[in-house]
Design a protein around this motif. Sequence first.
Motif, short mmCIF file in Angstrom:
data_model
loop_
_atom_site.label_atom_id
_atom_site.label_comp_id
_atom_site.label_asym_id
_atom_site.label_seq_id
_atom_site.Cartn_x
_atom_site.Cartn_y
_atom_site.Cartn_z
N ASP A 117 41.29 -13.24 -17.08
CA ASP A 117 39.86 -13.38 -16.78
C ASP A 117 39.67 -13.08 -15.30
O ASP A 117 39.67 -13.99 -14.47
CB ASP A 117 39.47 -14.84 -17.10
CG ASP A 117 37.96 -15.05 -17.21
OD1 ASP A 117 37.24 -14.09 -17.52
OD2 ASP A 117 37.53 -16.20 -17.01
N PHE A 139 33.19 -21.60 -24.34
CA PHE A 139 33.49 -21.92 -22.93
C PHE A 139 33.99 -23.35 -22.85
O PHE A 139 33.21 -24.28 -22.61
CB PHE A 139 32.23 -21.74 -22.08
CG PHE A 139 31.98 -20.34 -21.61
CD1 PHE A 139 32.32 -19.24 -22.38
CD2 PHE A 139 31.39 -20.12 -20.38
CE1 PHE A 139 32.08 -17.94 -21.95
CE2 PHE A 139 31.14 -18.82 -19.92
CZ PHE A 139 31.49 -17.74 -20.70
N LYS A 155 30.40 -7.26 -24.01
CA LYS A 155 30.11 -8.70 -24.01
C LYS A 155 28.61 -8.89 -24.07
O LYS A 155 27.85 -8.41 -23.20
CB LYS A 155 30.63 -9.32 -22.72
CG LYS A 155 31.70 -10.37 -22.92
CD LYS A 155 32.24 -10.76 -21.57
CE LYS A 155 32.60 -12.22 -21.55
NZ LYS A 155 33.08 -12.63 -20.22
N THR A 176 41.61 -16.53 -22.63
CA THR A 176 41.50 -15.70 -21.43
C THR A 176 41.75 -16.58 -20.21
O THR A 176 41.11 -17.63 -20.04
CB THR A 176 40.17 -14.92 -21.36
OG1 THR A 176 40.28 -13.99 -20.27
CG2 THR A 176 38.93 -15.79 -21.23
N ALA A 191 37.57 -19.39 -23.73
CA ALA A 191 37.21 -18.97 -22.38
C ALA A 191 36.91 -20.18 -21.52
O ALA A 191 36.89 -21.32 -22.00
CB ALA A 191 36.00 -18.04 -22.44
N SER A 192 36.70 -19.92 -20.22
CA SER A 192 36.44 -20.99 -19.26
C SER A 192 37.61 -21.99 -19.27
O SER A 192 37.43 -23.19 -19.29
CB SER A 192 35.11 -21.68 -19.60
OG SER A 192 34.73 -22.61 -18.63
N ARG A 248 33.59 -25.43 -19.30
CA ARG A 248 32.23 -25.86 -18.97
C ARG A 248 31.79 -27.01 -19.88
O ARG A 248 31.02 -27.88 -19.47
CB ARG A 248 31.26 -24.69 -19.08
CG ARG A 248 31.54 -23.62 -18.03
CD ARG A 248 30.43 -22.61 -17.93
NE ARG A 248 30.88 -21.43 -17.18
CZ ARG A 248 30.10 -20.43 -16.80
NH1 ARG A 248 28.80 -20.45 -17.11
NH2 ARG A 248 30.59 -19.41 -16.14
N ARG A 285 40.58 -23.96 -17.63
CA ARG A 285 40.67 -24.51 -16.27
C ARG A 285 42.10 -24.87 -15.82
O ARG A 285 42.34 -25.01 -14.64
CB ARG A 285 39.85 -25.80 -16.17
CG ARG A 285 38.38 -25.65 -16.42
CD ARG A 285 37.64 -25.41 -15.11
NE ARG A 285 36.21 -25.54 -15.30
CZ ARG A 285 35.40 -24.52 -15.55
NH1 ARG A 285 35.89 -23.30 -15.64
NH2 ARG A 285 34.10 -24.72 -15.71
N THR A 310 39.10 -9.92 -19.59
CA THR A 310 37.67 -10.24 -19.67
C THR A 310 37.09 -10.20 -18.26
O THR A 310 37.75 -10.60 -17.29
CB THR A 310 37.42 -11.63 -20.28
OG1 THR A 310 38.24 -12.60 -19.62
CG2 THR A 310 37.71 -11.65 -21.76
N ASN A 347 33.05 -10.67 -16.15
CA ASN A 347 31.65 -11.09 -16.30
C ASN A 347 30.92 -10.76 -15.00
O ASN A 347 31.57 -10.40 -13.99
CB ASN A 347 31.54 -12.57 -16.71
CG ASN A 347 32.05 -13.53 -15.64
OD1 ASN A 347 31.86 -13.30 -14.46
ND2 ASN A 347 32.69 -14.61 -16.07
C1 E4P Z 1 35.25 -15.24 -19.87
O1 E4P Z 1 34.97 -14.39 -20.67
C2 E4P Z 1 34.24 -16.12 -19.23
O2 E4P Z 1 33.26 -15.36 -18.63
C3 E4P Z 1 34.92 -17.03 -18.26
O3 E4P Z 1 36.10 -17.54 -18.86
C4 E4P Z 1 34.02 -18.13 -17.74
O4 E4P Z 1 34.78 -19.03 -16.99
P1 E4P Z 1 34.13 -20.09 -15.98
O5 E4P Z 1 33.47 -21.16 -16.77
O6 E4P Z 1 35.29 -20.60 -15.19
O7 E4P Z 1 33.15 -19.32 -15.13
#
Ligand code: E4P
Length: 218
Positions: A6, A129, A83, A183, A163-164, A132, A166, A26, A28
């Motif tokens: 990512d 996500f 996306k 990712t 995704a997201s 988040r 941590r 990925t 963004n």
């Molecule tokens: C991946 O496709 C997402 O855009 C990404 O993992 C978002 O991560 P974040 O919540 O750390 O911004």
Amino acid sequence: MRTYIDSAFVDEVREADELGLVDGVTTNPSLVSSTDREYRDIIDELDEFVEGPISVEVIATDYEDMLEEAREYDTWGDNIAVKLPMTRDGMRALRTLYDEGIQTNITLVFSVNQALIAAKNGATMVSPFIGRLDDNGHDGVGLIEDIRTVYDNYGFETDILAASIRNPRHVQEVAKAGSDIATLPPEVADSMFDHPRTDGGLEAFLDDWGDRESPALK
Ligand code: E4P
């Protein structure tokens, strides 16, 4: 479980690739903006060595403009996944792109119902996500488990892309939950290699061996 990186920093992706962690990438708008580079230039460089899907995110929010962007992005490489946001216009665009055979990744997914809608409309990948969600006191890994159950119940072929992410614990938890892909931010990918017992164990082996050469290198 496949692992994507990512990041929009090409060097970070290349480093992870040398360690066997790049099944795709990925990006963004936030990640690309942090590089001060043109989106197209980044994707061109990634396309030279990344063999799996490279996700490129639309900026438009209405159906027609999303389609125009998606069709252009699709010409940027052999393995582009467009996306699209988890919105009504995003789902309309998804249906059209599915009919055109363009790969898609539905982003900003926070519930089982959203993942269900994306799968019904033919998404290639869906991106819950999880970090988040955890940040807001919800259960990110639990969402991956629930989407896995629903997709398996009904035989949806959409891939779950966690995704997201941590931390390294997230990675092993989503792998156990049956996510198809995670990712990884580059720093999380790097931290997956480490364990204090590995470092300590190696140090003890080498101390015990002493100053002697390796029998294979004599
Ligand atoms: C991946 O496709 C997402 O855009 C990404 O993992 C978002 O991560 P974040 O919540 O750390 O911004």
